[in-house]
Design a protein around this motif. Structure first.
Motif, PDB file in Angstrom:
ATOM      1  N   GLU A 127       0.803  -1.510  -0.264  1.00 12.30           N
ATOM      2  CA  GLU A 127       0.180   0.130  -0.121  1.00 12.30           C
ATOM      3  C   GLU A 127       0.878   0.897  -0.311  1.00 12.30           C
ATOM      4  OE1 GLU A 127      -3.767   1.211   2.610  1.00 12.30           O
ATOM      5  OE2 GLU A 127      -1.653   1.159   3.830  1.00 12.30           O
ATOM      6  N   ARG A 128       1.988   0.906   0.543  1.00 10.51           N
ATOM      7  CA  ARG A 128       2.764   3.001   1.244  1.00 10.51           C
ATOM      8  C   ARG A 128       3.069   2.812  -0.559  1.00 10.51           C
ATOM      9  NH1 ARG A 128       5.560  -0.126   4.650  1.00 10.51           N
ATOM     10  NH2 ARG A 128       4.488   0.431   6.930  1.00 10.51           N
ATOM     11  N   LYS A 129       3.942   1.376  -1.151  1.00 15.26           N
ATOM     12  CA  LYS A 129       4.576   1.716  -2.426  1.00 15.26           C
ATOM     13  C   LYS A 129       3.788   2.129  -3.777  1.00 15.26           C
ATOM     14  CE  LYS A 129       8.089  -1.297  -1.142  1.00 15.26           C
ATOM     15  NZ  LYS A 129       8.801  -3.082  -1.751  1.00 15.26           N
TER      16      LYS A 129
ATOM     17  N   GLY B 253       2.913  12.707   9.238  1.00 10.43           N
ATOM     18  CA  GLY B 253       1.972  10.947   9.025  1.00 10.43           C
ATOM     19  C   GLY B 253       2.383  10.872  10.486  1.00 10.43           C
ATOM     20  N   PHE B 254       2.455   9.642  11.062  1.00 10.75           N
ATOM     21  CA  PHE B 254       2.299   8.974  11.845  1.00 10.75           C
ATOM     22  C   PHE B 254       3.746   7.944  12.391  1.00 10.75           C
ATOM     23  CE2 PHE B 254      -3.041   9.149  13.533  1.00 10.75           C
ATOM     24  CZ  PHE B 254      -2.565  11.025  13.216  1.00 10.75           C
ATOM     25  N   GLY B 255       4.914   8.230  12.103  1.00  8.16           N
ATOM     26  CA  GLY B 255       5.998   7.201  11.744  1.00  8.16           C
ATOM     27  C   GLY B 255       5.567   6.181  12.318  1.00  8.16           C
ATOM     28  N   SER B 256       5.624   6.445  13.883  1.00 10.65           N
ATOM     29  CA  SER B 256       6.271   5.126  14.984  1.00 10.65           C
ATOM     30  C   SER B 256       7.038   5.438  15.365  1.00 10.65           C
ATOM     31  CB  SER B 256       4.658   4.253  14.339  1.00 10.65           C
ATOM     32  OG  SER B 256       4.531   3.225  15.873  1.00 10.65           O
ATOM     33  N   THR B 257       7.531   4.480  15.736  1.00  7.43           N
ATOM     34  CA  THR B 257       9.435   3.750  16.050  1.00  7.43           C
ATOM     35  C   THR B 257       9.537   3.500  14.954  1.00  7.43           C
ATOM     36  OG1 THR B 257       8.508   1.798  16.572  1.00  7.43           O
ATOM     37  CG2 THR B 257       9.199   3.208  18.386  1.00  7.43           C
TER      38      THR B 257
ATOM     39  N   SER C 238       8.332   3.774   8.546  1.00  7.67           N
ATOM     40  CA  SER C 238       8.584   3.129   7.887  1.00  7.67           C
ATOM     41  C   SER C 238       7.421   4.033   6.307  1.00  7.67           C
ATOM     42  CB  SER C 238       8.004   1.601   7.289  1.00  7.67           C
ATOM     43  OG  SER C 238       8.045   1.134   8.336  1.00  7.67           O
ATOM     44  N   ASP C 239       6.919   4.576   6.501  1.00 14.22           N
ATOM     45  CA  ASP C 239       6.569   5.926   5.476  1.00 14.22           C
ATOM     46  C   ASP C 239       7.318   6.890   5.522  1.00 14.22           C
ATOM     47  OD1 ASP C 239       5.773   6.282   8.088  1.00 14.22           O
ATOM     48  OD2 ASP C 239       3.967   7.356   8.122  1.00 14.22           O
ATOM     49  N   PHE C 240       8.243   7.336   6.122  1.00 15.72           N
ATOM     50  CA  PHE C 240       9.025   8.349   6.220  1.00 15.72           C
ATOM     51  C   PHE C 240      10.308   8.070   5.322  1.00 15.72           C
ATOM     52  CE2 PHE C 240       6.534   9.976   9.188  1.00 15.72           C
ATOM     53  CZ  PHE C 240       6.261  11.034   9.424  1.00 15.72           C
TER      54      PHE C 240
ATOM     55  N   ILE D 269       3.671  12.894  14.465  1.00 19.12           N
ATOM     56  CA  ILE D 269       2.973  13.462  14.987  1.00 19.12           C
ATOM     57  C   ILE D 269       2.938  11.794  16.256  1.00 19.12           C
ATOM     58  CG2 ILE D 269       0.470  13.652  16.050  1.00 19.12           C
ATOM     59  CD1 ILE D 269       0.296  14.978  13.225  1.00 19.12           C
ATOM     60  N   GLU D 270       2.666  11.743  17.352  1.00 15.56           N
ATOM     61  CA  GLU D 270       2.829  11.073  17.706  1.00 15.56           C
ATOM     62  C   GLU D 270       2.605  10.849  19.001  1.00 15.56           C
ATOM     63  OE1 GLU D 270       3.777   6.794  17.213  1.00 15.56           O
ATOM     64  OE2 GLU D 270       2.401   7.451  19.841  1.00 15.56           O
ATOM     65  N   LYS D 271       1.260  10.235  19.666  1.00 15.41           N
ATOM     66  CA  LYS D 271       0.348  10.368  20.860  1.00 15.41           C
ATOM     67  C   LYS D 271       0.866   9.770  22.192  1.00 15.41           C
ATOM     68  CE  LYS D 271      -2.605   6.654  20.270  1.00 15.41           C
ATOM     69  NZ  LYS D 271      -3.991   5.660  19.797  1.00 15.41           N
ATOM     70  N   ASP D 272       1.747   8.735  21.914  1.00 14.74           N
ATOM     71  CA  ASP D 272       2.717   8.357  22.853  1.00 14.74           C
ATOM     72  C   ASP D 272       3.779   8.831  23.532  1.00 14.74           C
ATOM     73  OD1 ASP D 272       3.358   6.516  24.831  1.00 14.74           O
ATOM     74  OD2 ASP D 272       4.213   4.785  23.568  1.00 14.74           O
TER      75      ASP D 272
ATOM     76  N   HIS E 124      -1.558  13.915  20.608  1.00 11.05           N
ATOM     77  CA  HIS E 124      -2.922  13.758  19.645  1.00 11.05           C
ATOM     78  C   HIS E 124      -3.027  14.685  18.461  1.00 11.05           C
ATOM     79  CE1 HIS E 124      -7.109  12.172  18.570  1.00 11.05           C
ATOM     80  NE2 HIS E 124      -6.513  10.862  19.947  1.00 11.05           N
ATOM     81  N   SER E 125      -3.142  14.320  17.697  1.00 11.50           N
ATOM     82  CA  SER E 125      -3.628  14.263  15.753  1.00 11.50           C
ATOM     83  C   SER E 125      -4.270  15.842  16.735  1.00 11.50           C
ATOM     84  CB  SER E 125      -4.088  13.888  14.820  1.00 11.50           C
ATOM     85  OG  SER E 125      -4.568  13.030  15.119  1.00 11.50           O
ATOM     86  N   ASN E 126      -5.951  15.671  17.258  1.00 15.56           N
ATOM     87  CA  ASN E 126      -6.403  16.415  17.301  1.00 15.56           C
ATOM     88  C   ASN E 126      -6.259  17.618  18.065  1.00 15.56           C
ATOM     89  OD1 ASN E 126      -9.221  14.888  18.139  1.00 15.56           O
ATOM     90  ND2 ASN E 126      -9.151  14.669  16.719  1.00 15.56           N
TER      91      ASN E 126
ATOM     92  N   LEU F 176      -3.233  10.294   7.653  1.00 11.27           N
ATOM     93  CA  LEU F 176      -3.361   9.577   9.831  1.00 11.27           C
ATOM     94  C   LEU F 176      -4.006   8.545   9.351  1.00 11.27           C
ATOM     95  CD1 LEU F 176      -5.877  12.272   9.871  1.00 11.27           C
ATOM     96  CD2 LEU F 176      -4.245  12.594  10.205  1.00 11.27           C
ATOM     97  N   ASP F 177      -3.194   7.366   9.790  1.00 12.51           N
ATOM     98  CA  ASP F 177      -2.575   6.482   9.510  1.00 12.51           C
ATOM     99  C   ASP F 177      -2.969   5.736  11.122  1.00 12.51           C
ATOM    100  OD1 ASP F 177      -1.979   3.404   9.120  1.00 12.51           O
ATOM    101  OD2 ASP F 177      -0.010   3.608   9.078  1.00 12.51           O
ATOM    102  N   TYR F 178      -3.959   5.347  11.615  1.00  7.39           N
ATOM    103  CA  TYR F 178      -4.416   5.052  12.779  1.00  7.39           C
ATOM    104  C   TYR F 178      -4.782   3.951  12.743  1.00  7.39           C
ATOM    105  CZ  TYR F 178      -6.769   9.991  12.260  1.00  7.39           C
ATOM    106  OH  TYR F 178      -7.141  11.698  12.152  1.00  7.39           O
TER     107      TYR F 178
HETATM  108  C1  LIG Z   1      -0.194   2.552  12.498  1.00  4.39           C
HETATM  109  S1  LIG Z   1       0.983   3.150  13.775  1.00  4.39           S
HETATM  110  C2  LIG Z   1       2.008   4.306  11.590  1.00  4.39           C
HETATM  111  C3  LIG Z   1       2.394   3.605  11.259  1.00  4.39           C
HETATM  112  C4  LIG Z   1       3.494   4.033   9.751  1.00  4.39           C
HETATM  113  N1  LIG Z   1       2.497   4.924   9.147  1.00  4.39           N
HETATM  114  C5  LIG Z   1       3.728   3.160   9.069  1.00  4.39           C
HETATM  115  O1  LIG Z   1       3.312   3.711   8.115  1.00  4.39           O
HETATM  116  O2  LIG Z   1       4.031   2.102   8.956  1.00  4.39           O
HETATM  117  C6  LIG Z   1       0.591   4.557  14.051  1.00  4.39           C
HETATM  118  C7  LIG Z   1       1.414   5.670  14.965  1.00  4.39           C
HETATM  119  O3  LIG Z   1       1.206   6.500  15.194  1.00  4.39           O
HETATM  120  C8  LIG Z   1       0.154   6.523  16.873  1.00  4.39           C
HETATM  121  N2  LIG Z   1      -1.150   7.448  16.666  1.00  4.39           N
HETATM  122  C9  LIG Z   1      -1.968   6.420  16.542  1.00  4.39           C
HETATM  123  N3  LIG Z   1      -3.505   7.306  16.670  1.00  4.39           N
HETATM  124  C10 LIG Z   1      -3.237   8.908  16.845  1.00  4.39           C
HETATM  125  C11 LIG Z   1      -3.395   9.967  17.406  1.00  4.39           C
HETATM  126  N4  LIG Z   1      -4.771  10.465  16.645  1.00  4.39           N
HETATM  127  N5  LIG Z   1      -3.142  11.160  17.233  1.00  4.39           N
HETATM  128  C12 LIG Z   1      -0.935  10.622  17.067  1.00  4.39           C
HETATM  129  N6  LIG Z   1      -0.399   9.800  17.478  1.00  4.39           N
HETATM  130  C13 LIG Z   1      -1.032   8.436  16.678  1.00  4.39           C
HETATM  131  C14 LIG Z   1       0.603   5.149  17.300  1.00  4.39           C
HETATM  132  O4  LIG Z   1       0.855   5.293  18.525  1.00  4.39           O
HETATM  133  C15 LIG Z   1       1.712   4.628  16.613  1.00  4.39           C
HETATM  134  O5  LIG Z   1       2.597   4.871  17.067  1.00  4.39           O
END
Ligand SMILES: C[S@@+](CC[C@H](N)C(=O)[O-])C[C@H]1O[C@@H](n2cnc3c(N)ncnc32)[C@H](O)[C@@H]1O
Length: 330
Positions: free
Chosen positions: A25-27, A49-53, A56-58, A73-76, A98-100, A116-118
């Motif tokens: 999907e990303r590609k 985006g939400f790059g997480s740890t 991969s998208d970035f 953006i990272e909510k954790d 949080h993205s909001n 917005l990759d929830y």
């Molecule tokens: C599905 S992963 C992202 C995967 C990444 N985009 C990829 O391409 O592999 C979601 C990440 O976003 C964070 N996250 C989820 N909902 C969020 C929100 N509403 N605001 C900020 N961070 C959020 C989660 O903690 C997690 O680290």
């Protein structure tokens, strides 16, 4: 004594870089984004985006598209240190919250690809992010939203009760006024929830744009052109829907991008299901020697050894985006 760190994020259970359908999907999205540059080069774009740890998208969008203005953006917030440690490039700004809360703090004068990759289901918080973006994003921006579309567990009870329970849960998440009136709980099984979530997201985008466009001259009105309606299930059923926001006067330039030439682009409620064939490396390399093939081509003409025809077809469709994971000695 070692301090106990709170552990909560999905990234601790899931290695997002190893999910084959998500990788495809990303590609695919990346290939569509290439076509955007007819509207203005990578230098003019920002990726949020939400790059997480794993980021991969970035990694993909920076390496392949050259976008160097990036915000993750990272909510954790409790695991800040870990996210900072894994940031792969200095051009990625990490914003916690949080993205909001975070989206309204960013500037929106630059065309932005927002993914917005929830991992959660569609709910009113997701819809409020969508509204915010559609009300504020610059023309030529792209919105992509991924949500969990796995049908709600139904538990025990009669079939009618189970269907009602699914409907009640959807209503609770998004509000009764947003659920299309012509659907019932029976429509929420299989990929039904994904289809309905797409409709709800689509309606939210259109409703926000119609408010935004209210007083604008026709040529300045912002249009939405859907590009993605992906269904996939590395584990849970997921929906990714998204598209381009552009000013009416840019319609002919957008047409030049020719997004429709990409087999996975979807402009309506017909989804593109990403199906991952299960093949060995040896089989992949063997099939590659025959590719590309025409969708109508008779597979009997190829030496597909003992690989089931269904897997050959699936691979022929996605081979250019196919991830290859191998264990290597570094
Ligand atoms: C599905 S992963 C992202 C995967 C990444 N985009 C990829 O391409 O592999 C979601 C990440 O976003 C964070 N996250 C989820 N909902 C969020 C929100 N509403 N605001 C900020 N961070 C959020 C989660 O903690 C997690 O680290």
């Amino acid at each position: 004594m070692t301090s106990q760190r709170p552990t909560s994020g999905s990234y601790e259970r899931i290695n997002y870089s190893l999910r084959p359908a998500k990788c495809i999907e990303r590609k695919m999205m990346c290939e569509a984004f290439w076509r955007l540059f007819a509207l203005g080069g990578a230098d003019n774009y920002r990726y949020v985006g939400f790059g997480s740890t794993f980021f991969s998208d970035f990694l993909l969008f920076h390496r392949s598209l050259g976008i160097a203005d990036m915000v993750s953006i990272e909510k954790d917030e409790r695991n800040r240190e870990r996210f900072m440690f894994n940031r792969p490039f200095s051009c990625i700004e990490l914003v916690f919250g949080h993205s909001n809360k975070v989206l309204p703090t960013l500037s929106w004068d630059k065309p932005t690809i927002l993914w917005l990759d929830y991992e959660s289901k569609l709910n009113d918080l997701v819809l409020s992010d969508i509204s915010f973006f559609c009300a504020n994003a610059a023309s030529r921006s792209v919105l992509v939203v991924t949500v969990n579309a796995e049908p709600d567990p139904v538990g025990r009870g009669s079939f009618d009760k189970l269907k009602m329970r699914r409907m009640r849960r959807l209503v609770k998440r998004v509000g009764e006024e947003r659920v299309p009136p012509d659907i019932s709980g029976a429509d929420l099984a299989g990929w039904g929830l994904a289809d309905i979530c797409r409709t709800i997201i689509h309606n939210q985008i259109q409703q926000t744009l119609s408010q935004r466009n209210g007083v604008l001259a026709t040529e300045s009105k912002i249009q939405y052109r859907q590009l993605f309606n992906f269904h996939y299930a590395d584990a849970m059923k997921m929906l990714t829907v998204g598209g381009l926001l552009y000013q009416h006067e840019q319609t002919s330039t957008v047409n030049h991008c020719d997004f429709g030439a990409l087999s996975f682009v979807r402009s309506d409620d017909q989804s593109y299901l990403i199906q991952v064939p299960n093949l060995t490396l040896r089989e992949l390399h063997h099939l590659d020697t025959y590719l590309p093939i025409d969708a109508s081509q008779d597979l009997q003409e190829l030496d597909t050894v003992a690989i089931p025809e269904e897997h050959v077809r699936r691979y022929a469709e996605v081979y250019r985006y196919f991830p290859t994971f191998a264990e290597i000695e570094l």
